[in-house]
Design a protein around this motif. Structure first.
Motif, PDB file in Angstrom:
ATOM      1  N   LEU A  49       0.828  -1.203   0.000  1.00 10.05           N
ATOM      2  CA  LEU A  49       0.000   0.000   0.000  1.00 10.05           C
ATOM      3  C   LEU A  49       0.864   1.255   0.000  1.00 10.05           C
ATOM      4  CD1 LEU A  49      -2.742  -0.921   2.634  1.00 10.05           C
ATOM      5  CD2 LEU A  49      -2.994  -0.798   0.157  1.00 10.05           C
ATOM      6  N   PRO A  50       0.374   2.346  -0.593  1.00 10.38           N
ATOM      7  CA  PRO A  50       1.098   3.617  -0.524  1.00 10.38           C
ATOM      8  C   PRO A  50       1.154   4.112   0.928  1.00 10.38           C
ATOM      9  CG  PRO A  50      -1.088   3.931  -1.451  1.00 10.38           C
ATOM     10  CD  PRO A  50      -0.872   2.458  -1.357  1.00 10.38           C
ATOM     11  N   ASP A  52       0.325   6.790   2.323  1.00  5.94           N
ATOM     12  CA  ASP A  52      -0.780   7.616   2.811  1.00  5.94           C
ATOM     13  C   ASP A  52      -2.123   6.881   2.789  1.00  5.94           C
ATOM     14  OD1 ASP A  52      -0.747   7.534   0.041  1.00  5.94           O
ATOM     15  OD2 ASP A  52      -1.609   9.529  -0.192  1.00  5.94           O
ATOM     16  N   ALA A  53      -2.097   5.548   2.620  1.00  8.47           N
ATOM     17  CA  ALA A  53      -3.343   4.778   2.636  1.00  8.47           C
ATOM     18  C   ALA A  53      -3.961   4.811   4.033  1.00  8.47           C
ATOM     19  CB  ALA A  53      -3.085   3.339   2.201  1.00  8.47           C
ATOM     20  N   HIS A  78      -4.463   5.551  10.387  1.00  6.77           N
ATOM     21  CA  HIS A  78      -3.907   6.531   9.452  1.00  6.77           C
ATOM     22  C   HIS A  78      -2.491   6.895   9.912  1.00  6.77           C
ATOM     23  CE1 HIS A  78      -4.370  10.632   7.194  1.00  6.77           C
ATOM     24  NE2 HIS A  78      -3.563   9.790   6.596  1.00  6.77           N
ATOM     25  N   PRO A  79      -1.451   6.359   9.249  1.00  6.23           N
ATOM     26  CA  PRO A  79      -1.498   5.552   8.024  1.00  6.23           C
ATOM     27  C   PRO A  79      -1.902   4.114   8.313  1.00  6.23           C
ATOM     28  CG  PRO A  79       0.754   5.801   8.762  1.00  6.23           C
ATOM     29  CD  PRO A  79      -0.074   6.655   9.678  1.00  6.23           C
ATOM     30  N   ARG A 109      -8.430   3.225   1.696  1.00  4.52           N
ATOM     31  CA  ARG A 109      -8.496   4.317   0.728  1.00  4.52           C
ATOM     32  C   ARG A 109      -7.167   5.066   0.655  1.00  4.52           C
ATOM     33  NH1 ARG A 109     -13.602   5.588  -0.760  1.00  4.52           N
ATOM     34  NH2 ARG A 109     -15.268   4.583   0.407  1.00  4.52           N
ATOM     35  N   GLN A 110      -6.986   5.695  -0.482  1.00  9.16           N
ATOM     36  CA  GLN A 110      -5.918   6.679  -0.658  1.00  9.16           C
ATOM     37  C   GLN A 110      -6.591   7.960  -1.118  1.00  9.16           C
ATOM     38  OE1 GLN A 110      -3.186   6.176  -3.936  1.00  9.16           O
ATOM     39  NE2 GLN A 110      -1.509   7.154  -2.823  1.00  9.16           N
ATOM     40  N   GLN A 334       1.054  15.638  -1.259  1.00 12.40           N
ATOM     41  CA  GLN A 334      -0.203  14.902  -1.333  1.00 12.40           C
ATOM     42  C   GLN A 334      -1.211  15.654  -2.203  1.00 12.40           C
ATOM     43  OE1 GLN A 334      -0.451  11.807  -0.117  1.00 12.40           O
ATOM     44  NE2 GLN A 334       1.718  12.140   0.378  1.00 12.40           N
TER      45      GLN A 334
END
Length: 372
Positions: A49-50, A52-53, A78-79, A109-110, A334
């Motif tokens: 996952l990125p 910031d997911a 978060h994250p 989510r991102q 972001q």
């Protein structure tokens, strides 16, 4: 020296009194306790996952078939980190009743982009063991589609169309998100400004009929019939029945989502902590950052005045006129994020929470909160 008989009676009396006191203490009602549900969630794909997911799990009560599910608890990571995601959802024991139908679902989510989701809700709190939960996430847009979004195609999506009414023509736009929220705009083309009316709320697909039901700030829900796998939405009448007319009644799906920036009266739980302001909108449950511009300072001053020092940072019910739009993210690099701009602050309401999910009675309650 006291006689032996007197000593024996005294000891017996003391023991009897202590036992009665202990039994009375056991019989006292216990204070309301906070419950929790713990578990893990994971997906099968070997995908990192990125950074910031965001992982989110929610506990709902879906006991009322024709009303939006009631949220009892939510947890946000978060994250998110990497799977498996370990979570604990807090809830109040007093919110759980024998008539409830409780279930847990989760998403990853991102920003506004849905990456993974559970394709069904897992039943919980049915009298047996609930923990630990094990949730299976599927990639968004692959595998078995979520039951609630299948008639609509892939989400998010936007639909737009011009529909006739008694006084002329109105342009409708509907934006649906995979999290169950909607945005609606109706513009009366043959009227002078102000001729545009926006709304937000929660959507659901009715089992059996597959009707799309939008419940927001209006007195009554708005009904559409998804057609051709979500290629179009047919507008239905106030009772959810087809409109018997030769006039156009369809909104066409746009090639790409083009969400509106709704401008409307809003009620929500506002919080100010560590120089950061956020709000949970009552209509959708969405949590948005609040821009420190326009009429924001009046809102902040009213919040700080209404909250005792020991409750600073706790949410407070507020109502305002606002704009939901994109603003630059506070985190460098972001993408922009949906943000609330306070265009006119109206008031704060200590000791009150969001009304229950939208019904005509609760729409009246929301208006009361806005004026009282």
């Amino acid at each position: 020296m006291r006689p032996l008989r007197s000593i024996t009676i005294a000891i017996t009396t003391a023991i009897t009194t202590a036992s009665a006191t202990a039994l009375a203490a056991l019989a006292l009602p216990l204070p309301a306790q906070a419950g929790s549900l713990s578990g893990t969630a994971a997906y099968r794909e070997r995908i990192a996952l990125p950074p910031d997911a965001v992982f989110e799990a929610v506990l709902i009560d879906a006991a009322i078939a024709d009303a939006p599910a009631r949220e009892l608890g939510r947890v946000l990571l978060h994250p998110a980190g990497q799977p498996p995601f370990r979570f604990t959802i807090p809830y109040r024991d007093g919110d759980v009743t024998p008539a409830g139908r409780y279930a847990v679902g989760a998403t990853v989510r991102q920003g506004e982009r849905l990456l993974f989701t559970t394709d069904t809700f897992t039943p919980v709190l049915r009298g047996g063991p609930n923990q630990p939960l094990s949730l299976k996430l599927v990639a968004a847009g692959t595998g078995r589609p979520p039951l609630t979004s299948f008639p609509l195609g892939r989400l998010p999506a936007s639909w737009r169309g011009d529909l006739a009414f008694a006084g002329g023509t109105s342009r409708w736009q509907v934006d649906l998100s995979a999290d169950g929220s909607f945005q609606l705009r109706q513009t009366f083309l043959n009227r002078p400004a102000p001729n545009r009316f926006d709304d937000i709320g929660r959507w659901r697909i009715e089992p059996g009929s597959n009707r799309l039901v939008l419940r927001g700030g209006r007195e009554a829900p708005v009904f559409f019939q998804p057609l051709e796998g979500g290629a179009a939405l047919a507008k239905l009448d106030l009772q959810g029945e087809p409109i018997r007319s030769r006039q156009p009644d369809r909104l066409q799906r746009l090639a790409t989502p083009q969400p509106i920036d709704p401008r409307l009266h809003l009620v929500g739980m506002f919080r100010y902590l560590a120089d950061a302001a956020t709000i949970r909108l009552c209509a959708t449950g969405a949590r948005l950052p609040v821009a420190m511009e326009a009429d924001y300072r009046r809102l902040e001053r009213a919040y700080l005045k209404a909250q005792p020092a020991e409750r600073r940072g706790q949410p407070l019910l507020v109502n305002l006129e606002g704009l939901i739009t994109n603003r630059p993210s506070a985190e460098p690099g972001q993408p922009p994020q949906r943000t609330l701009v306070v265009e006119r602050f109206v008031g704060v309401h200590s000791g009150r929470d969001c009304p229950e999910p939208n019904t005509s009675a609760n729409a009246s309650a929301a208006r009361t909160a806005a004026t009282g």
